[in-house]
Design a protein around this motif. Sequence first.
Motif, PDB file in Angstrom:
ATOM      1  N   ARG A  42      -3.745   2.438 -24.418  1.00 43.20           N
ATOM      2  CA  ARG A  42      -2.778   2.063 -23.382  1.00 43.20           C
ATOM      3  C   ARG A  42      -2.026   0.785 -23.758  1.00 43.20           C
ATOM      4  O   ARG A  42      -0.806   0.693 -23.612  1.00 43.20           O
ATOM      5  N   ILE A  43      -2.762  -0.188 -24.252  1.00 40.63           N
ATOM      6  CA  ILE A  43      -2.139  -1.460 -24.628  1.00 40.63           C
ATOM      7  C   ILE A  43      -1.209  -1.265 -25.820  1.00 40.63           C
ATOM      8  O   ILE A  43      -0.114  -1.837 -25.874  1.00 40.63           O
ATOM      9  N   LEU A  44      -1.632  -0.424 -26.772  1.00 42.91           N
ATOM     10  CA  LEU A  44      -0.803  -0.164 -27.949  1.00 42.91           C
ATOM     11  C   LEU A  44       0.521   0.475 -27.553  1.00 42.91           C
ATOM     12  O   LEU A  44       1.570   0.140 -28.113  1.00 42.91           O
ATOM     13  N   TYR A  61      -3.346 -12.732 -28.291  1.00 40.60           N
ATOM     14  CA  TYR A  61      -2.373 -12.712 -29.390  1.00 40.60           C
ATOM     15  C   TYR A  61      -0.978 -12.419 -28.854  1.00 40.60           C
ATOM     16  O   TYR A  61      -0.003 -13.076 -29.217  1.00 40.60           O
ATOM     17  N   GLN A  62      -0.877 -11.430 -28.008  1.00 45.32           N
ATOM     18  CA  GLN A  62       0.422 -11.046 -27.473  1.00 45.32           C
ATOM     19  C   GLN A  62       1.013 -12.186 -26.646  1.00 45.32           C
ATOM     20  O   GLN A  62       2.188 -12.498 -26.751  1.00 45.32           O
ATOM     21  N   ALA A  63       0.190 -12.840 -25.836  1.00 40.43           N
ATOM     22  CA  ALA A  63       0.681 -13.944 -25.000  1.00 40.43           C
ATOM     23  C   ALA A  63       1.090 -15.142 -25.838  1.00 40.43           C
ATOM     24  O   ALA A  63       2.002 -15.882 -25.466  1.00 40.43           O
ATOM     25  N   ALA A  64       0.420 -15.337 -26.968  1.00 40.65           N
ATOM     26  CA  ALA A  64       0.745 -16.466 -27.841  1.00 40.65           C
ATOM     27  C   ALA A  64       1.946 -16.162 -28.740  1.00 40.65           C
ATOM     28  O   ALA A  64       2.349 -17.009 -29.531  1.00 40.65           O
ATOM     29  N   GLY A  65       2.498 -14.966 -28.613  1.00 40.52           N
ATOM     30  CA  GLY A  65       3.662 -14.602 -29.416  1.00 40.52           C
ATOM     31  C   GLY A  65       3.312 -13.997 -30.767  1.00 40.52           C
ATOM     32  O   GLY A  65       4.194 -13.780 -31.591  1.00 40.52           O
ATOM     33  N   LYS A  66       2.056 -13.705 -31.012  1.00 41.71           N
ATOM     34  CA  LYS A  66       1.620 -13.099 -32.273  1.00 41.71           C
ATOM     35  C   LYS A  66       1.491 -11.594 -32.081  1.00 41.71           C
ATOM     36  O   LYS A  66       0.401 -11.023 -32.097  1.00 41.71           O
ATOM     37  N   VAL A  67       2.646 -10.951 -31.906  1.00 38.56           N
ATOM     38  CA  VAL A  67       2.671  -9.530 -31.572  1.00 38.56           C
ATOM     39  C   VAL A  67       2.163  -8.683 -32.736  1.00 38.56           C
ATOM     40  O   VAL A  67       1.478  -7.677 -32.520  1.00 38.56           O
ATOM     41  N   GLN A  68       2.464  -9.064 -33.973  1.00 39.96           N
ATOM     42  CA  GLN A  68       2.014  -8.296 -35.133  1.00 39.96           C
ATOM     43  C   GLN A  68       0.487  -8.269 -35.209  1.00 39.96           C
ATOM     44  O   GLN A  68      -0.104  -7.216 -35.424  1.00 39.96           O
ATOM     45  N   ALA A 103      -1.571  -8.730 -32.723  1.00 41.31           N
ATOM     46  CA  ALA A 103      -2.037  -7.971 -31.567  1.00 41.31           C
ATOM     47  C   ALA A 103      -1.951  -6.474 -31.835  1.00 41.31           C
ATOM     48  O   ALA A 103      -2.888  -5.725 -31.548  1.00 41.31           O
ATOM     49  N   THR A 104      -0.838  -6.039 -32.414  1.00 42.43           N
ATOM     50  CA  THR A 104      -0.656  -4.623 -32.706  1.00 42.43           C
ATOM     51  C   THR A 104      -1.658  -4.145 -33.753  1.00 42.43           C
ATOM     52  O   THR A 104      -2.249  -3.065 -33.606  1.00 42.43           O
ATOM     53  N   THR A 105      -1.887  -4.933 -34.793  1.00 42.54           N
ATOM     54  CA  THR A 105      -2.835  -4.574 -35.843  1.00 42.54           C
ATOM     55  C   THR A 105      -4.245  -4.429 -35.275  1.00 42.54           C
ATOM     56  O   THR A 105      -4.939  -3.435 -35.542  1.00 42.54           O
ATOM     57  N   LEU A 106      -4.682  -5.394 -34.489  1.00 38.61           N
ATOM     58  CA  LEU A 106      -6.015  -5.343 -33.896  1.00 38.61           C
ATOM     59  C   LEU A 106      -6.124  -4.187 -32.906  1.00 38.61           C
ATOM     60  O   LEU A 106      -7.143  -3.501 -32.852  1.00 38.61           O
ATOM     61  N   VAL A 133      -6.517  -9.239 -28.137  1.00 40.97           N
ATOM     62  CA  VAL A 133      -5.205  -8.584 -28.231  1.00 40.97           C
ATOM     63  C   VAL A 133      -4.249  -9.187 -27.216  1.00 40.97           C
ATOM     64  O   VAL A 133      -3.110  -9.540 -27.553  1.00 40.97           O
ATOM     65  N   THR A 134      -4.708  -9.340 -25.978  1.00 40.33           N
ATOM     66  CA  THR A 134      -3.811  -9.890 -24.960  1.00 40.33           C
ATOM     67  C   THR A 134      -3.484 -11.355 -25.232  1.00 40.33           C
ATOM     68  O   THR A 134      -2.371 -11.805 -24.958  1.00 40.33           O
TER      69      THR A 134
END
Length: 176
Positions: free
Chosen positions: A87-89, A57-64, A66-69, A54-55
């Motif tokens: 918490r991350i969500l 994905y978020q760092a690579a700019g793949k927020v969608q 990251a949010t789905t996972l 998740v982190t």
Amino acid sequence: MSSENLELFETKYKAGKHAFERGQYSKSLQHLETALENINPNSRLGGETQIWLVTAYQAAGKVQEATTLCKKLTRHSYLQTRQQAKRILAILEAPVLRTRPEWVTKIPDLGAISESDAKDRRGSGLVSQVKSPPPKPKTPELEVVDPSKVNTKDNQFVWVALVLIVLTLSGLVWFS
């Protein structure tokens, strides 16, 4: 789970974390996804790997992604993984604050600089490897005192203190 899968998992998991910490997010994603394929996703290690994913994905700019996972991980079998995913969500779904351009400091992209080019390493501190020995702690030196120079005269303090104590005690007895 076979020992071969466990070894591959550990290797890929460590490589994924290391790549993430070095800022190589696409490599980190590849390693972590391979690690996840070699472990039960509902186990504690599987949950931990997915949190790292998740982190990454978020760092690579793949927020969608990251949010789905992360939404999927809120129903994980391991309690700590569920709590961390919640918490991350909350962070991922938080509204983006507007900022003025003058508030933001631009950080240059250093990804294009090769590590082997000597001219790009100026000031990196890699040239000088000689370390100086640590400074020795200073110990206080004791002074030798000449006994003939010590003031040994009675300054009457003890007698004044005794008189004041006697007066205080007699006053207390008298007024009680």
